[in-house]
Each structure stands twice: as C-alpha cells, then as structure tokens.
Design an enzyme around this catalytic site. Structure first.
Site, PDB file in Angstrom:
ATOM      1  N   HIS A 124     -13.212  38.136 -19.937  1.00 34.47           N
ATOM      2  CA  HIS A 124     -11.938  37.703 -20.685  1.00 34.47           C
ATOM      3  C   HIS A 124     -10.942  37.334 -19.376  1.00 34.47           C
ATOM      4  O   HIS A 124      -9.790  37.670 -18.943  1.00 34.47           O
ATOM      5  CB  HIS A 124     -11.170  38.831 -21.242  1.00 34.47           C
ATOM      6  CG  HIS A 124     -11.839  39.440 -22.451  1.00 34.47           C
ATOM      7  ND1 HIS A 124     -11.317  39.120 -23.669  1.00 34.47           N
ATOM      8  CD2 HIS A 124     -12.788  40.299 -22.596  1.00 34.47           C
ATOM      9  CE1 HIS A 124     -12.172  39.725 -24.444  1.00 34.47           C
ATOM     10  NE2 HIS A 124     -13.213  40.587 -23.925  1.00 34.47           N
ATOM     11  N   SER A 172      -4.666  14.948  -1.769  1.00 32.64           N
ATOM     12  CA  SER A 172      -3.510  14.225  -2.412  1.00 32.64           C
ATOM     13  C   SER A 172      -2.846  13.185  -1.552  1.00 32.64           C
ATOM     14  O   SER A 172      -2.822  13.062  -0.226  1.00 32.64           O
ATOM     15  CB  SER A 172      -2.494  15.301  -2.720  1.00 32.64           C
ATOM     16  OG  SER A 172      -1.259  14.925  -2.931  1.00 32.64           O
ATOM     17  N   LYS A 192      -3.358  19.344   0.438  1.00 30.48           N
ATOM     18  CA  LYS A 192      -4.357  19.617  -0.800  1.00 30.48           C
ATOM     19  C   LYS A 192      -5.686  19.529  -0.573  1.00 30.48           C
ATOM     20  O   LYS A 192      -6.176  18.404   0.117  1.00 30.48           O
ATOM     21  CB  LYS A 192      -3.796  18.892  -1.785  1.00 30.48           C
ATOM     22  CG  LYS A 192      -2.420  19.395  -2.538  1.00 30.48           C
ATOM     23  CD  LYS A 192      -2.453  20.707  -3.125  1.00 30.48           C
ATOM     24  CE  LYS A 192      -3.268  20.784  -4.428  1.00 30.48           C
ATOM     25  NZ  LYS A 192      -2.947  20.266  -5.465  1.00 30.48           N
ATOM     26  N   GLU A 245     -13.734  19.184 -11.761  1.00 34.71           N
ATOM     27  CA  GLU A 245     -12.892  18.978 -12.859  1.00 34.71           C
ATOM     28  C   GLU A 245     -13.300  17.718 -13.631  1.00 34.71           C
ATOM     29  O   GLU A 245     -13.228  17.560 -15.045  1.00 34.71           O
ATOM     30  CB  GLU A 245     -11.579  18.527 -12.363  1.00 34.71           C
ATOM     31  CG  GLU A 245     -10.755  19.529 -11.729  1.00 34.71           C
ATOM     32  CD  GLU A 245      -9.473  19.268 -11.026  1.00 34.71           C
ATOM     33  OE1 GLU A 245      -8.390  19.175 -11.420  1.00 34.71           O
ATOM     34  OE2 GLU A 245      -9.486  18.885  -9.783  1.00 34.71           O
TER      35      GLU A 245
END
Lengths: 473, 473, 473, 473
Positions: B158, B279, B285, B292
């Site tokens: 979880h 970025s 970043k 992803e």
C-alpha cells in the site's frame, strides 16, 4: 471481528466499509479459504509451531465451520456476518469451535498470500468446468459435421458469396477455434500450479516451514519463487480474463454468423423454440436472443479483461487494495462465459439447417474461380485466366444470362482454352466444385473427414487427461 | 496494377483508396511476401503446375525484386509504387523480370492466405528479438541482485513501509515476472508454427499441392487445419497483443516503483544523466521521462490490444476487410515494447541505489512483525501477539519514543513474553529481521541466492534453445 | 407469465432463460416502469383507446402494484416472481388488481420503447445525486483551500520537486476538474430529456396519440425524433459511462497524489483512522485502502464504459438483445462512482496536512526558476539565464553547499547580473516565491482567493438551478 | 539544440531519445507553435518584458521560420532537424533570424503550457472540419430521404423482419444520430476555448502579464482557472476521443446495416464500383471493403480512447511525460474518423436501393401487428389480440398458406372481431401499414417529412453558425 486495528483509535467509516468490504464477493471462496487453512495449520504443526492439541482443534473446528457455512448458504443464499471478508468470518467462527487454538491459525500468514492462494485454488477447481463445456460444444460440432457432410452451402467472404463449401467445413472451423481455446487455457495451468502460500505479507515466511510440502498438500506442483511477486501478482487473473475474451470473440463470431444465417433472407438455419424468444408487440417474431446475448457478452468479457488490466497499470509493487476487484471480475467473467457456452451448445445442437435453401443460394457466379482454374489447368497463366473470367461475367451480365446458359461460342470468343461445351458444362456442379479442395484443411469430403477424425482423436485423448491431474475441491 | 477488377467498370474513388491501401504499412513485410512467393512457386512447380522455365524465371525475378526493394527502402525509406499493397507491388515488379511467368505465381493462391502467412512469418522472425531483450533485462536484474545483495531497503505494501527486504529481492521480483513473460510468449509459438498458405480465399487449395511440404519449406512445423479458420483467424495477433499488454503492465509497475523511489522524498535511487531529461523552464529539474513513457506505454499497449479485439467482436466468418488493421497494430505494439524494454534495461543498469538513504528510511515500527513473531516463538497465540504489538505501538506513540528506546518495563507490562531487555534488543537489527525469511521465495540471503541461481540456470538453458528452432528471415 | 409466445410450441430452455432473464437487474426500475405505465395509460385514455373505467382500474391497480413491490423489496431485498423482466412482473400483477383492463395497458407499446423510457427516467432521477456528491466534494475542497491558504508545499512535475505552491492551489486544481465534470454531465441532460415512449417496436406508434403530451406528463421536455433511432440508441448510456470514466480518472489522480503524499517518505498528509485500515499480519500498518479502491475504480469504470461501447460496435439498427446489458453496467458504474465520491470526500475532509513537514521538503534548488527570473528582470535573455542557473547548481553541487549558502562571488563569477548579496538573499523566501504568480490561475494568495471566490459563486448558483428542473421520482 | 541540460554532464542515450523525441508527431503543430509564440512575444512586449526591437525581431523571425518550415514540409514531407520536439526546432531556427532576441522568447513560459496551448489551437482549427464532414453526410441522407420517400422496405429488429418502414425513415435514423454527434462535439468547445498559456511549468506565470488579453489575441474566449490543472489536464483530448468513439459506433452500425443489406441474400442495396473492391482470386467478387474498414475503425477509435484514458489512470498531478502520447492518438483518431466519414458519405451517395427487391422481401407475417391493432380498434384487449394473432400464424403455418390467402372463416373462428373478409383484406397493404405511424417520429409519410423539414432547418441554421466563431489557423 477485525483482523487488525490494535493501533487504531477509531473504526472505519460506514462509507469506507461499504467500498472496502468484500464478503459478498469472496464468500464464494469459503471452501478454498478453509482448505488453505487446513493446509496451513498442518504445516505449522509439522514445523513445530502448533501443538498436537491445537492442530486437532483447528482441523475439527474448520470442518464444523465449513459445514455451518455450507448449510447457511444453501438456506439463505448469503452470510449475514458483519466481518469484512471471508478470512475474518472463518477465523471468528473458528474461535467458537476451536477456542484459543483459533488464534494461532494466522501465525506468519497474511491475508495477502492467503487470498492469492484461495483464488488460485478456486481457478484450479473451476476452469476444468469451462474446458468441459468447450469440449461438449466441440463434440456437438463434430457430430453435426459428420452427419451433415453432404450439405453444400455458400461460403462467404466480406459477407459476399464466394465459393461453395461443405456445411460441415463451416461447423468445423469453430471446432478448431475452440480446440485452440482449450490448448491456451491449459497452458495457463503451470502458472496456476505455483502456490503463493508462505509468502507472508510481502517478505516471505518468517518461520522455518517447508513451502514445497505445504504446496503439495494443497495439490499444487510448485511454489511461487519470490514473495513480493507472489503477493502482488494477478497475472493469472489477467491471463484468464484475456483468454476468456478470446473465447468470447469466437462465440461472438459464431453468433453473428448464425444470426445472419437465421434471418429470413438467408434462411439457411432455423432455431428451435427452446432457443428463440418472441416480441411483446409483434406476434409473429422469433428472435435469436440467446445468440445476441452471446455476441454482446464478447464485449462484456473484453471490458472485464481490460478493466482489470487497467487497474494494474502503473500500480506499485506488492499488494495494493486496488487488487481487490480481482475476484468480482473473475467470477463475473467465468459465469458469463459458462452461460454463453451452454447457450451456444444448446442453440447449435437444436437448430435445423435448410439444405434446400442453402443449395438454392448457390448462384452460378460462384463457379468463377472454377472457371479460372479450368483455364489454368489448360496452361493459361492464372492472372490472365482471372481476367478472362471477369470478362465472361461482364458478358453474361450484358446478355442477361446465367453463366450456365451463356452460349458456348461466347466463352470461346473470350478465351479458347475454355474448351468444349461439355468441358464447360462439367464445371457447373457444386459437388465437383467442393471436391477440388482435397489438400489438407480444404472443403472436399476427404479433407473434411480428416478434420473430423483428428478432432475425434483429440477429444478422446482429452477425456483421459483433463480429469486426472486437477486439484479437486 | 490491380489484382482484381475484371468485372468492374470504374476504379475505386480516391477516398476509398486512401482508407483501403495498405502499402505504407505492409511494405514492412516485403521480405516475407517474397519468401512466401518463393515457396509457393516451388510448390506449384513440384506439384506440376508450373514449368521448369517459369519456376526459374520466377525465382530469379523474385530475387531481383527483393534486392530492388531493399535498395529503395534503404535509400528513400519508402516505396513510391501506386499499388494498394505489397502483394501487388511484388507481382507487378516481378513481371518486369520474369515476364509472363509472373502471371502464374498467384495460381490458386489468394491474398487471404498469403497475407496471413506473411504476418506469421514476420512474427516468427521478430518475436525472438523481444525475447532477447527481455532476457538481457533479466540478466541485468540478476547481476545487480547478486552484486547488491547486502543492501536492505524498506519493503512497502500500500506504499506504506511494511517490512525490511533485500534490495535484490525487489529486483528479482521483476526478473520472475519477465521470466513468465518469456514462457508465455514461447507458448504462442506452436500456433504461429501452423502455416495458412494453401487455404486459398476460404475453401482451401483447388489444386493438388502438398501443404505440409510447403509449410516445411517455409520453416513451419505444421499446417492450419481448416481453411475458413485459417483465412479469418487473427488469434495469433490477439494473443501477441494481449501478451504485450501484460508485459507492458510489468514494465509500468517497475516504472512506477522507480519513479517513486527516485523522488527526492524517497531518494532511494538516482538515475544516470543518460536516462534523465530536464525542463525548459526550471533549470534544476531532472526528470525520469523514460520511465514515465514506459508507464504510459502500458496504456497504449492495452489500448492496441483492446482495439483489435474490438475489431474482431461480432465479425462474421472468414476474411472481412476489418482485419486489415492487424498489421499496423502489430507493428506499433511490437516497436513500442522493444523501445520500452531497451529503456528499462538502460535505466536499471545505469541507476544508482543509495543504500545509506535506504537504511535511514527503515524505522523501528517496521520491527512490529518481528516483535509479534518473537512472542509467537514464546508460545503466545499469534492473534494475541499481533494485538499486543498494536498496544506497544500506541504506548510508544503516547510516550513519544522510538520502539528501540521504550523502557523495558513498558514491554513487559503489555506482555511478559517479550522476555528480557536483551531479548528485545536483539530483535532490533535489520539484518536479523530479513534473515528470518529463509523459506523458498523469502528475503533472507540464502533464499535470494537460490533465486539468483535458478534464474541463472534458466538463462543459460534459454541461450541454447531460443536460437536453434526459429525460422530466420 | 410471458408477454409473447403465441406462435411458439415450446418454452425457452433453462439455460436460455438464465442468460435472458433480467429481473434481478431491472427490478431496480420498477418505479420508473410503473410511472411510465401510468403515463401510457393516461395517454391511451386521452386519445380514446381506453375507457374511463379501464383507465381508472389501471391507475388504481398500478398504485397497488407499486406499494406491493416496494414492501416486498424492503422486506426481502428481491422479488421472487418467475417472470423474465420487470415489465412482465408489473403487467401480471396488475391483472390481479385491474383484471381485464390490465390486458389493454400494453396497447401499441413495445418493451423496446418502454425499456428505453424507463432507463432515461431513472437517469434523470439519479444523476442529480451524483451532481450533489460532486458539489459536496467541491465545497469541502474550497473550504479547506480557504482555511489553509498560508500553507506552502512543494509542487511537483514528473513527481520531482519543481516549484513551491500553495497547498490550496493544489486542492483547488481538483475543484476545477470536478466543476468541469458537473458541466459535462449537465450537458447530457438535453438528450436525456427526449422521451422515447411511443416509438413502438421500431416503426413508431400505430395509434393516433400525442407523444409530446405524453412526454410532458412524464417530465420530459421533448420527444425522440425517429422511432428506429429511439429504440436502438443507447447513446445516453454511453455518454454517461464515458463521463463516469473521466470523473473516475480525476478521482484516481487525487488518490494517487494522496497515497504518495501519505507515504512515510512524503508524510505531507495523514489520514484519519476512519479512512485507514490495518494489516492482519503487520500490527503497525495504516493503509489508505479507500484511496486505493478509488484509484482502482477508475479502471473498473473505464472497463465498463468500453465494454458497453464494444457491445454496440458493429450492431445493426434498432433493438438487438445485445443491448440488454445496458442497465447492469449503468447501475454498476453509478453505484461505484457514488461510493468513490463519498470516500474521497470523507478522506479529504478528515485528513491532516503537515505544514511543517511540507515546508521542510522545500529545498533550495526549487529557487532555480526564481534565480532565472531575477536575471531576466535585470535584462538577461531567459535562455541564458536558464543556463546560468544550471551552472550555479553544478557549482553548488561541486562545493557541496546549499544554494542559500554559496558564496556571493560564486554567483557573480557565473553571471554578474545576479546582483548584490542582498539581492540574492531576498530571493530565498518561499513566500516571496509563490507570491510572484499573481496572474490568473497562479499560486499567489490573491490569485488563489480569486479561484475560491469564483468557485463559491458557482456553487451558490448551482444550488438554485439543479434542484428545480429535474424530474423527481 | 536542447532547451535544457545546464546541470547535466551527459546527454540522453540513443534509446531514450528514440522513445522521448516527438518531432515526427508534433511537427504537425508547427503553425500553432508559431502562432502561440507570436502571441507570447506580443504579451511579453505589452507587459514590458521585451523591448520593441526584440519584439520586432522575434515577430519577423517567426514569420521566416514559418515560411521555411512550410516549404520544407511541402517538399520533403518531414523535417530533418535533430531537435527533440517542434518547440526546440522553432526556437533554434528563430535564432538564425532573430539572433539574441530569440533567447528571450521562452521567458516565463514552459513547454508544459506551450504544448497544451498548441493542441487546443489545433483542435479549434481542425474539429470544424469534422463537423463539416458530418453535416455533408447529413445533407446526403436528408436528400436521399426526400427523393426516395415512397420506397417501403422491411424494418428489422434482432435482424428479423418486424414491420414495414419507409426507406427514408431508415436513412433519417442515421441523420439524427449524426446530428447529436454534432451537438456533442460543439459542447466541448467551451472547454477548448480556455487558454492554458501563462500557466508556466505548474505554478502559473511569474511575471505580471495579462493572461486574458493573451488568450483573446489567440482567439480563445477564456483562460484556464488553475495552473496545475492547466498543465496536467488532457480532459479535452479524452472528451474528443470519447466523442470520436461514439461517432465511430454510429458509422459502424451503418456499415453493418449496409453490408448486410448489400449481401446477395438481402440485395436491398448495391454499391457503386467506386466504393467496391474485388478479389485477387475470385473474379466475380464485389466487396464492400470501405464499409468493412469503417466498421473496423470503430474498434480502433474505441481502442485509442481507451488507451489514452488508461494512460491517465492513476497519474499524479501536473505534467508527467506519460501525457506525451496525447498528440499521436489525437491525430490518428482525427484522421481515421475524417476518412471514415468521407467513405461513408461517398458510399451512401452512390449506392442504389432496389425498391422492387425490398418490396418482395415484405412477407405477410409482417402484417401481424396490424392484425392485432385492428382487433384493438374493435375493442379487443391488446394482450388478447396479440395472442389471437399468434394463433392465426400457427393456423396459417399448419394450413401452409400465406396470411393473405387464409380463408376468412379461419380468422373468424379464432377471433370474431377480425370482421368481414373485406376488413381483413384492407389490412394487407404495405402502404396502409406504414401510414398508420403518424405520431411524431413514426414512419408515415407526414411524420417522415416532418423529420426532413426539421433537419433541413437545422442544417440551414448550422450553416451560419459554425463558420463564424471559430479561431482560424
């Protein structure tokens, strides 16, 4: 009775309970839950973590619980326990019979490995029922194919009349699809046969037990190789759902074919009253509702398969509560497919084929390929033959005559290799046409009988295999 | 150049052509199309339907066509032929080299069986590439697991800290998932190995050829058993797409785990520059774009599988043009999955694990299960032990102390079986904790090494198998 | 009691009945069925097809039937009638009260238009309940956003720390998503408001009735414009299911954010006991099961939407039995979404945000964009500023210092426009950082308050609208 | 040229680049990217962040870049730039023309808001093209309906002959479906009309710009209300994909109807050569490939919608790279649907209806409902009438006669209310039958003309609306 909560000060809200509780669904696994608990208690005992007395109390108690639940379900159709899941129900009820010993049952076990085990046990016991339904259906198809081998019907591509085929060849095409379905489902067994019990919550079993012995005692042949994988994986469910969706696609194809063949325009088949329904407004209607429901079921099975895969997408490792929906979807798809198989089998075994009407549907343009092949046999290059027949068709249309009635000189004018009048006339027989296709998988009588014989052998072989090596429950 | 049209008076409209033409997609099958044509010509020749001279002309011509197309593609990236599909391109070009003989190539063959054969040949040649990528990935995982076996990290359920586990145990959980993916893909081979060629448009082959000999000459082991089934079935595509979607789900799970572990809050892993991006607005970043994209790809692969199954739903028997999308989806899913596997392998092989940070994330409440098991070992029923530890946790929270610092008498007050101060202190070692899980599939060092050893054996065995028995192209 | 069968000699087989009967599902529509029958009888009466006496008998009888069914359901939870659907149940029961008159109720009506009408009535009565849940949720979000406006938290992209934002800005992003969900669902109403009753089986109503009057009497504003479309269309169901799947995606995003923010590593939020659950094995666990179920539900809602669309794919015109699954899926998705909305609202309204921990998570590299913008304000081209800050970050990493502690001369050496020591130091305030974003939709306090105010206006406006113009049932 | 990388020491690996780069897809947005950049530069200038000279240089430069790219694309079909996306290509090329000024363009902008804006601009420019295609199609349907209003054909439910209907009624049922599709797509516009530009990477715009002015300059009516929502939301894409899938379902239904009606058995319609294709093997074949591709496309559109929703499921807030697939799917679905609409329009406008054959398909059992209604008009309760007609049908079958030829006394024996011989004979007219359905939405001539008139009004109204208020590009 709740299996957790020692460090909580408040209970779950009503709405969380409603979404969280799974008893109405997983009650269906009570036998498997008890079966797994028997085995777990036995293993704890063999490994020295439970005394003889406790072990005996648990075993006896579990039997009582099983009887009790079986009775309640057969009477009322459901359990009225307030627990959140079947695991809690069994453990609480066990206390009534086994007392303190019951509190030792969950030692080193987690609901994570317990639940994964239950589902696999259920699948091992239930999937053979599907296999049997499919085999029954194949038997029906093969039997009809044998009996009705002399019936020639139009074969379609793009739903346009293409070439004549044997009706049996059509029936057998479904037998083969379903045969592959059986094979594919059987392949999943080796993964179902790996027992997750003893994987704990995620890290494995903290006590020195023998997982292999435990697995064997439950009828598994093997154990899952990694505890994280074992508690988080629902691959066997996904495999089954994907499989069910393929099988559903096959049935939807059959349903579509038969619905079309059963229209008044095709009128090739007529369904029995038992598998037809009527209309509340139009007294004359006979509708193939069963087949339509089968066709629709393919969408539902696909939806279930993709729903569950979508649940799994992007989920982190090990157990997450998102997985809880596995059982509801599994049961729903299983039941749906069982019903569809039964209705399909019933529909096919009771429908009538109208061989006269089928024959009447064969029209002379369906000899086109035969005309082309005749030219090929006389040395004309196929591509030229194909074109020549196109010209023949146009010429016949212009003259407004059937190919069978077009004057011989018209043929010769287009291509001399069409041969004598008799040569051409000899082509115009549906029986002759289908009998050309003698190579394996073709629609000639021998080729079709070969299929029948192969499928019969396969069915016979399956008879002995399937029933031997499954865990029973 | 069109393979049909003899009975048409007008050509297809532009817009129909645009939706109908498939050359931009099926050009990818030109080698398979030519390979199949070689075999078909050979079989026609052996069966006596093509003369020696014609056969030779066709074989030589096909070689020229293959060279020609290969060159054009490597130069311009595409063919500029106006034909609707690769079959028509090959046949028209063949005429340039083989003349009249070319017009005999399509004898008794249909694009229906031809196209089904091409796709299967392509899959037999290409799927091993996927298997190899997966095996490479498993090797990377196993190697890291071996090297980094001493690193202990939090195990989560979880997404909440649960129990300590070995980092290697986590890595191996993916090795096993992927191992099953290999097994599942291999199972599909027996169905891919059935050659559809010689099934004609739908009824079989009207000439007396030897389909088994033909199939063997193409590297197939078997022939499809029913011509209707052969030309209408795309089950092998569905199976592959469903398989790809499961494999995609596994990669999405890994991506999700690593994206979370790579956040600054978890900071358990750090990705190499090679597998990170930045970025355009925020200079600091470092984004795990590759992971992803892998996570997203699972959705795309699922969508493709669903799309094609939905295409098949409710479709009548044999060939319908709806099936045409099979190749576009097949190629798209194949390419996507190949890229994902490579990026996943690259990311995992170059990322760094921060073992110090991982250790720091382990907090004393993760000893809870160990405390409970300690009580169990001293005879306390598990359910009571579980509850006692809950009370311990609440007490520690009230006192505002770490479990490791809570006074001994507090433990004893809650449950005397906690034993001496030393007994309790001995529990507070992460190494000791993970070393309890010695049963198969657990997270102790021996249990993890057992997994490594099994996987190494499997990898070694695969080395020799996979390369031997595939058709090459 | 069967509404058809006059020309059948045998009844349906058991297995067909099992797959065909829908009473267990459509019993949920009994009020709508009776409501529609009231209106139908009234219209037949007004149009002169039913006598006063018959009309009265039917109206009275229907009331009795409604009371009777309501009582039975509240007692036993289900009907034990043997009829196949709720239409048959109502009609048979009506005979007990209305006698012969009952046999006139179905005049010129078909179950096709009747069932379509029932579903629309149900949706018109039920969808506002969903809208209300969403509005409640938006209220909770807006209220928290207002109260907690001073809390600054890390904003993430790619789950990597990006820029500081107001916690309220985060909460409101969901309020807007859900606001759009309300708008989208409201748009569907105009299509739901078209009454299908009077479309018959497919061709329309054969008697001279006034369909518009009939529609108005049921609370509809309009009638369906074409009978074939009316009986065959399930577009309103598809629209709703697609809508529910979008809403589910929004909730899944929230669930994912909160599950991650609630991990011990992020520890930005802590869920109440009421919305947490524990583990049967690990006493310390607090799991966000509710949020995980919400995340999973998005997959289930998507699956249902696509299942039903897949059912519709390739279906011929008008009514086909495949459509029967519409209600089961509709109810399932509706119930699932209602539960999810309630759990989400409960979770969000009871969770705690740890503002201290959030603040501690803000790290100096999150000032990077601010440093770049500072250079821009001093005339440096943005792209150069972006690069300069990249160099600053590398330099700080090399020196092993926090940006806030890096010597001033280091900044100047990289780019003189960084200005004085004080200039730079002034940038290092999270409050200052977020207060830059003053344009509409930004994260400054005024911009966030503007959002709150807009949403409050919207909520107030909705208060009066939604409750006025829906059919009640 | 890379818009980031200041703090990276190594570039991305080849395989990451391959999966990450989007130029081949997003090159399609180059006009929108430049359009957005024009507006952005203008807003920076108006707000005082860019000098007159720089602004002018950027505006001029962007025009040059647009011309340059347009030319390259029309010549070579693709860009050969090595940049990862169209944003980088435009910015790098701009430097060649605008020099240093180009480095100021991206000030306070992120690719996150830029890309979201581009897509919305593209949709606003492109979706009207779809609307136009649909309107064209509706016009074709309405025109045919008007011309062919006298043709009566069998109406089917469950693909079984049910009641006679006007052919025009059938055609119009699709006009209405498509009319709703137009309405639904128009509803999405208000959300597309919210401009995301100025939302930055996630937190909003750090400079004091006027987002409303900026939005208006791009043709938007509004701005997105929350920056986190703006950069992370792809709801407009999901809405479009879901919409496209509904529209695809409608076309698949039409395709299925027409494929069946075009079979030799139904032979109700015949497709033009322009919209038919042939077989490479069977010279006589005329296949409705276009319609089959349309039917299949429904599955592909559904798959795309599902795929992208699945990508979004469980994704955290704001931008994640998973979103990158939005454009590929959007373009693919858009193109597919455009082609399908064109083929459907072409097929329907060129097909022939065989009114004689249609008439011949009407068989006397289709008068059953009329017989029942005749009894109802004479006072027989409908349910009794329905049953009596069932008995009539059985009797006719037993006697082996057509209903029209069954002796009068047989009718009377079953139910005296059948009236005189003449009464019954008067019923046996297809024209009389369809003319009963005069209520709104029915199949009588007046009711059908009413539909035609309503649709014409609607088309006329749309003419003026659609073209006025869309952003053009």
């Amino acid at each position: 009775y709740q299996l957790w909560g020692g460090c909580f000060q408040e209970g779950p809200s009503d709405v969380l309970r409603r979404i969280n509780d799974s008893l109405t669904v997983d009650v269906r696994l009570y036998k498997q839950d008890i079966q797994g608990s028997h085995a777990w208690a036995r293993e704890l005992h063999l490994s020295g973590y439970i005394s003889d007395a406790d072990y005996e109390a648990i075993q006896e108690g579990l039997k009582m619980v099983q009887t009790e639940i079986t009775d309640e379900l057969s009477e009322k159709g459901r359990l009225s326990d307030r627990e959140e899941d079947i695991h809690s129900v069994v453990e609480r009820r066990l206390q009534l019979y086994a007392g303190e010993a019951a509190l030792r049952l969950h030692t080193a076990r987690s609901r994570n490995d317990q639940s994964a085990t239950n589902t696999k046990l259920w699948m091992l016991a239930s999937l053979p029922l599907l296999l049997n339904e499919i085999k029954n259906f194949i038997e029906v198809l093969v039997k009809r194919a044998e009996t009705e081998i002399d019936i020639v019907v139009p074969g379609y591509t793009h739903l346009q009349r293409a070439q004549p085929i044997r009706w049996s060849h059509f029936l057998l095409s479904y037998a083969w699809m379903l045969r592959d379905d059986v094979t594919r489902l059987e392949e999943q067994k080796k993964r179902l046969m790996q027992c997750p019990l003893g994987s704990g919550a995620l890290a494995g079993c903290a006590l020195a037990i023998d997982r292999v012995r435990l697995a064997h005692s439950l009828g598994f042949t093997d154990v899952t190789p990694n505890s994280l994988f074992a508690v988080g994986s629902r691959d066997h469910i996904v495999e089954f759902l994907n499989w069910a969706s393929i099988c559903g696609l096959h049935l939807s194809k059959l349903a579509e074919d038969l619905i079309i063949y059963g229209s008044q325009e095709f009128a090739m088949v007529r369904f029995s009253d038992q598998y037809s329904t009527g209309s509340s407004l139009m007294p004359q209607k006979r509708n193939p509702d069963g087949l339509e429901l089968i066709r629709g079921a393919a969408g539902l099975l696909l939806g279930d398969a993709f729903a569950f895969s979508c649940v799994l997408k992007g989920l982190p490792s090990t157990y997450n509560k998102d997985l809880q929906s596995d059982k509801e979807i599994l049961f729903r798809s299983f039941d749906k497919l069982m019903d569809c198989l039964k209705v399909a089998t019933g529909t096919v075994s009771t429908m009538k084929i109208d061989s006269g009407r089928a024959l009447a549907s064969l029209e002379s343009s369906m000899f086109s390929t035969d005309l082309a092949h005749a030219l090929v046999r006389r040395g004309v290059a196929f591509r030229r033959a194909h074109h020549a027949v196109g010209v023949v068709l146009q010429r016949a249309a212009t003259l407004g005559v059937d190919l069978r009635n077009m004057p011989h000189q018209e043929y010769i004018a287009i291509c001399p290799e069409f041969g004598t009048k008799e040569d051409i006339e000899n082509l115009f027989s549906w029986e002759t046409s289908v009998e050309q296709y003698t190579s394996v998988g073709g629609t000639s009588k021998t080729a079709v009988f070969q299929q029948i014989s192969q499928l019969k052998d396969w069915l016979e072989m399956k008879e002995t295999i399937v029933y031997n090596n499954n865990t029973k429950s």
